[in-house]
Design a protein around this motif. Structure first.
Motif, PDB file in Angstrom:
ATOM      1  N   TRP A   7      10.072   8.288   9.309  1.00  0.00           N
ATOM      2  CA  TRP A   7       9.212   7.383   8.541  1.00  0.00           C
ATOM      3  C   TRP A   7      10.053   6.334   7.822  1.00  0.00           C
ATOM      4  CZ3 TRP A   7       4.340   6.447   9.146  1.00  0.00           C
ATOM      5  CH2 TRP A   7       3.476   7.448   9.642  1.00  0.00           C
ATOM      6  N   LEU A   8      11.205   6.754   7.303  1.00  0.00           N
ATOM      7  CA  LEU A   8      12.108   5.816   6.630  1.00  0.00           C
ATOM      8  C   LEU A   8      12.620   4.778   7.622  1.00  0.00           C
ATOM      9  CD1 LEU A   8      13.694   4.911   4.148  1.00  0.00           C
ATOM     10  CD2 LEU A   8      15.477   6.562   4.767  1.00  0.00           C
ATOM     11  N   ALA A   9      13.003   5.242   8.820  1.00  0.00           N
ATOM     12  CA  ALA A   9      13.468   4.313   9.846  1.00  0.00           C
ATOM     13  C   ALA A   9      12.358   3.355  10.250  1.00  0.00           C
ATOM     14  CB  ALA A   9      13.979   5.086  11.063  1.00  0.00           C
ATOM     15  N   GLY A  10      11.111   3.869  10.305  1.00  0.00           N
ATOM     16  CA  GLY A  10       9.974   3.030  10.661  1.00  0.00           C
ATOM     17  C   GLY A  10       9.690   1.954   9.631  1.00  0.00           C
ATOM     18  N   LEU A  49       8.625  -6.016  -2.022  1.00  0.00           N
ATOM     19  CA  LEU A  49       9.113  -4.870  -1.254  1.00  0.00           C
ATOM     20  C   LEU A  49       7.959  -4.133  -0.573  1.00  0.00           C
ATOM     21  CD1 LEU A  49      11.801  -3.446  -3.718  1.00  0.00           C
ATOM     22  CD2 LEU A  49      12.230  -4.630  -1.562  1.00  0.00           C
ATOM     23  N   ALA A  50       6.861  -3.953  -1.304  1.00  0.00           N
ATOM     24  CA  ALA A  50       5.708  -3.253  -0.733  1.00  0.00           C
ATOM     25  C   ALA A  50       5.114  -4.045   0.431  1.00  0.00           C
ATOM     26  CB  ALA A  50       4.653  -3.015  -1.812  1.00  0.00           C
ATOM     27  N   LEU A  51       5.048  -5.364   0.296  1.00  0.00           N
ATOM     28  CA  LEU A  51       4.538  -6.191   1.387  1.00  0.00           C
ATOM     29  C   LEU A  51       5.440  -6.114   2.608  1.00  0.00           C
ATOM     30  CD1 LEU A  51       3.250  -9.471  -0.327  1.00  0.00           C
ATOM     31  CD2 LEU A  51       1.906  -7.807   0.977  1.00  0.00           C
ATOM     32  N   GLN A  52       6.752  -6.096   2.378  1.00  0.00           N
ATOM     33  CA  GLN A  52       7.687  -6.019   3.507  1.00  0.00           C
ATOM     34  C   GLN A  52       7.528  -4.697   4.247  1.00  0.00           C
ATOM     35  OE1 GLN A  52      10.203  -8.510   4.570  1.00  0.00           O
ATOM     36  NE2 GLN A  52       9.805  -7.154   6.291  1.00  0.00           N
ATOM     37  N   VAL A  53       7.431  -3.599   3.505  1.00  0.00           N
ATOM     38  CA  VAL A  53       7.226  -2.298   4.146  1.00  0.00           C
ATOM     39  C   VAL A  53       5.885  -2.284   4.873  1.00  0.00           C
ATOM     40  CG1 VAL A  53       6.869   0.166   3.729  1.00  0.00           C
ATOM     41  CG2 VAL A  53       8.691  -1.046   2.522  1.00  0.00           C
ATOM     42  N   GLY A  54       4.866  -2.852   4.247  1.00  0.00           N
ATOM     43  CA  GLY A  54       3.552  -2.901   4.873  1.00  0.00           C
ATOM     44  C   GLY A  54       3.554  -3.666   6.177  1.00  0.00           C
ATOM     45  N   VAL A  55       4.208  -4.827   6.192  1.00  0.00           N
ATOM     46  CA  VAL A  55       4.238  -5.618   7.428  1.00  0.00           C
ATOM     47  C   VAL A  55       5.065  -4.921   8.497  1.00  0.00           C
ATOM     48  CG1 VAL A  55       6.267  -7.083   6.954  1.00  0.00           C
ATOM     49  CG2 VAL A  55       4.370  -7.980   8.290  1.00  0.00           C
ATOM     50  N   ASN A  56       6.079  -4.177   8.090  1.00  0.00           N
ATOM     51  CA  ASN A  56       6.882  -3.440   9.076  1.00  0.00           C
ATOM     52  C   ASN A  56       6.067  -2.340   9.755  1.00  0.00           C
ATOM     53  OD1 ASN A  56       9.124  -5.010   8.571  1.00  0.00           O
ATOM     54  ND2 ASN A  56      10.056  -3.566   7.139  1.00  0.00           N
ATOM     55  N   TYR A  57       5.324  -1.588   8.966  1.00  0.00           N
ATOM     56  CA  TYR A  57       4.462  -0.548   9.553  1.00  0.00           C
ATOM     57  C   TYR A  57       3.317  -1.173  10.354  1.00  0.00           C
ATOM     58  CZ  TYR A  57       6.633   3.337   6.984  1.00  0.00           C
ATOM     59  OH  TYR A  57       7.503   4.290   6.513  1.00  0.00           O
ATOM     60  N   ALA A  58       2.784  -2.297   9.864  1.00  0.00           N
ATOM     61  CA  ALA A  58       1.708  -2.974  10.588  1.00  0.00           C
ATOM     62  C   ALA A  58       2.198  -3.453  11.951  1.00  0.00           C
ATOM     63  CB  ALA A  58       1.181  -4.152   9.771  1.00  0.00           C
ATOM     64  N   ASN A  59       3.411  -3.997  11.989  1.00  0.00           N
ATOM     65  CA  ASN A  59       3.979  -4.443  13.268  1.00  0.00           C
ATOM     66  C   ASN A  59       4.222  -3.262  14.196  1.00  0.00           C
ATOM     67  OD1 ASN A  59       3.971  -7.010  12.216  1.00  0.00           O
ATOM     68  ND2 ASN A  59       6.171  -7.063  11.811  1.00  0.00           N
ATOM     69  N   ASP A  60       4.699  -2.164  13.617  1.00  0.00           N
ATOM     70  CA  ASP A  60       4.930  -0.947  14.392  1.00  0.00           C
ATOM     71  C   ASP A  60       3.637  -0.498  15.057  1.00  0.00           C
ATOM     72  OD1 ASP A  60       5.111   1.941  14.994  1.00  0.00           O
ATOM     73  OD2 ASP A  60       7.051   1.840  13.983  1.00  0.00           O
ATOM     74  N   GLY A  91      -2.334   3.725   8.621  1.00  0.00           N
ATOM     75  CA  GLY A  91      -2.587   4.179   7.259  1.00  0.00           C
ATOM     76  C   GLY A  91      -1.409   3.914   6.348  1.00  0.00           C
ATOM     77  N   ALA A  92      -0.182   4.093   6.859  1.00  0.00           N
ATOM     78  CA  ALA A  92       1.011   3.816   6.063  1.00  0.00           C
ATOM     79  C   ALA A  92       1.093   2.340   5.714  1.00  0.00           C
ATOM     80  CB  ALA A  92       2.259   4.247   6.829  1.00  0.00           C
ATOM     81  N   ALA A  93       0.714   1.490   6.678  1.00  0.00           N
ATOM     82  CA  ALA A  93       0.727   0.050   6.424  1.00  0.00           C
ATOM     83  C   ALA A  93      -0.234  -0.316   5.299  1.00  0.00           C
ATOM     84  CB  ALA A  93       0.375  -0.705   7.702  1.00  0.00           C
ATOM     85  N   PHE A  94      -1.451   0.212   5.363  1.00  0.00           N
ATOM     86  CA  PHE A  94      -2.447  -0.143   4.358  1.00  0.00           C
ATOM     87  C   PHE A  94      -2.148   0.515   3.013  1.00  0.00           C
ATOM     88  CE2 PHE A  94      -4.779  -1.706   7.990  1.00  0.00           C
ATOM     89  CZ  PHE A  94      -5.404  -2.831   7.456  1.00  0.00           C
ATOM     90  N   THR A  95      -1.458   1.640   3.032  1.00  0.00           N
ATOM     91  CA  THR A  95      -1.012   2.233   1.768  1.00  0.00           C
ATOM     92  C   THR A  95      -0.015   1.312   1.079  1.00  0.00           C
ATOM     93  OG1 THR A  95      -1.343   4.495   2.573  1.00  0.00           O
ATOM     94  CG2 THR A  95       0.174   4.195   0.721  1.00  0.00           C
ATOM     95  N   ALA A  96       0.930   0.780   1.860  1.00  0.00           N
ATOM     96  CA  ALA A  96       1.914  -0.150   1.305  1.00  0.00           C
ATOM     97  C   ALA A  96       1.225  -1.409   0.793  1.00  0.00           C
ATOM     98  CB  ALA A  96       2.962  -0.503   2.357  1.00  0.00           C
ATOM     99  N   PHE A  97       0.245  -1.913   1.544  1.00  0.00           N
ATOM    100  CA  PHE A  97      -0.500  -3.087   1.084  1.00  0.00           C
ATOM    101  C   PHE A  97      -1.250  -2.775  -0.210  1.00  0.00           C
ATOM    102  CE2 PHE A  97      -0.868  -4.590   5.748  1.00  0.00           C
ATOM    103  CZ  PHE A  97       0.341  -5.249   5.645  1.00  0.00           C
TER     104      PHE A  97
END
Length: 289
Positions: A7-10, A49-60, A91-97
């Motif tokens: 998850w961290l790598a993702g 930071l939260a937006l960056q993590v969110g966009v990374n999971y969203a892209n994934d 779900g991880a993406a929207f949690t970060a958002f």
């Protein structure tokens, strides 16, 4: 079930400097105006930071369900590798958002600029529709436009404005500079993925302009920000600290212009992320001193 390490790598932590750097510059510009405020600065960093993590999971998630990441070079993708179910990644993406939204509301409350809620909403929509939706703009070669606007102009100028209630020329120059480096970070990532993106029908800017021009754009987008940082010395001579990045610029650009491909570009990608962070720290510090 994906492990915590997966998850961290993702979340792609190497991309987080793209979120921290504009906040550092924006705060430095606020300090140059004698208006630095640390609570808004911390909240702005949390939002970024939260937006960056969110966009990374969203892209994934989006690339994974489209099959774009089935055969790629680079960090683990949770969806494409089946390490996690698509719904979990979404779900991880929207949690970060959601975290970004909560911190953004707090930032609006602290600064008193409630109209920035609209800017935050646009930022989250841009993060999702980069690769999400029926017609993702990242697949149309417009990814760099979104990155420049939201991880350059909006993040930097928004940070300055929520502290100083105004912006300045150093803030604008820094915003353009860090935005271009964020574009370079995306370009080197997409340059590496040109072969698989072509097969998947993903028309990134790197695919559209071709390998040769993509490499030249990457070099340009590292050189110009350093020059813009040096121009900021007109307002504060300490901005010349950015000159320390001249050698790293050469070291990053040379292998790209020499034709490095595939896995040989992975260190360049990591180095570009660190370059952006160093740019943010040096220019932010130079404006603040």
């Amino acid at each position: 079930m994906a492990t915590a390490a997966e998850w961290l790598a993702g979340a792609r932590p190497r991309t987080l400097p793209a979120a921290a750097a504009p906040v550092a510059i924006g705060t430095g510009a606020a300090a140059q105006l004698d208006a630095v405020a640390w609570l808004p600065a911390v909240l702005a960093l949390g939002v970024a930071l939260a937006l960056q993590v969110g966009v990374n999971y969203a892209n994934d998630y989006s690339d994974g369900v489209r099959g774009t990441d089935v055969d790629r070079v680079g960090p683990l993708r949770l969806t494409a590798s089946a390490a996690a179910r698509p719904g979990q990644v979404k779900g991880a993406a929207f949690t970060a958002f959601g975290v970004a939204a909560i911190l953004g509301l707090a930032l609006c409350a602290v600064s008193g600029h409630w109209w920035l809620i609209a800017v935050g909403a646009l930022s989250m929509l841009a993060a999702w529709y980069y690769t999400g939706g029926e017609r993702p703009y990242g697949y149309a070669g417009l990814g760099e436009v979104g990155v420049f606007v939201f991880f350059g102009l909006v993040a930097t100028l928004g940070t300055t404005y929520t502290q100083a209630d105004r912006i300045s020329w150093p803030a604008v120059l820094g915003a353009v500079g860090v935005g271009l480096i964020a574009c370079a970070l995306l370009m080197i990532n997409n340059l590496r993925d040109i072969p698989t993106d072509v097969l998947a029908g993903k028309r990134t800017l790197a695919v559209r302009v071709g390998d040769h021009r993509a490499r030249r754009l990457y070099a340009l987008w590292l050189v110009v920000p350093v020059l813009l940082g040096l121009v900021c010395a007109i307002w504060n001579p300490w901005a010349f600290l950015v000159a320390l990045l001249l050698l790293p610029t050469v070291l990053l650009v040379l292998p790209v212009l020499a034709g490095a491909q595939g896995r040989a570009l992975v260190p360049v990608l990591a180095g570009t992320g660190l370059f952006e962070l160093a740019y943010g720290i040096l220019l932010g510090l130079g404006l603040a001193l």
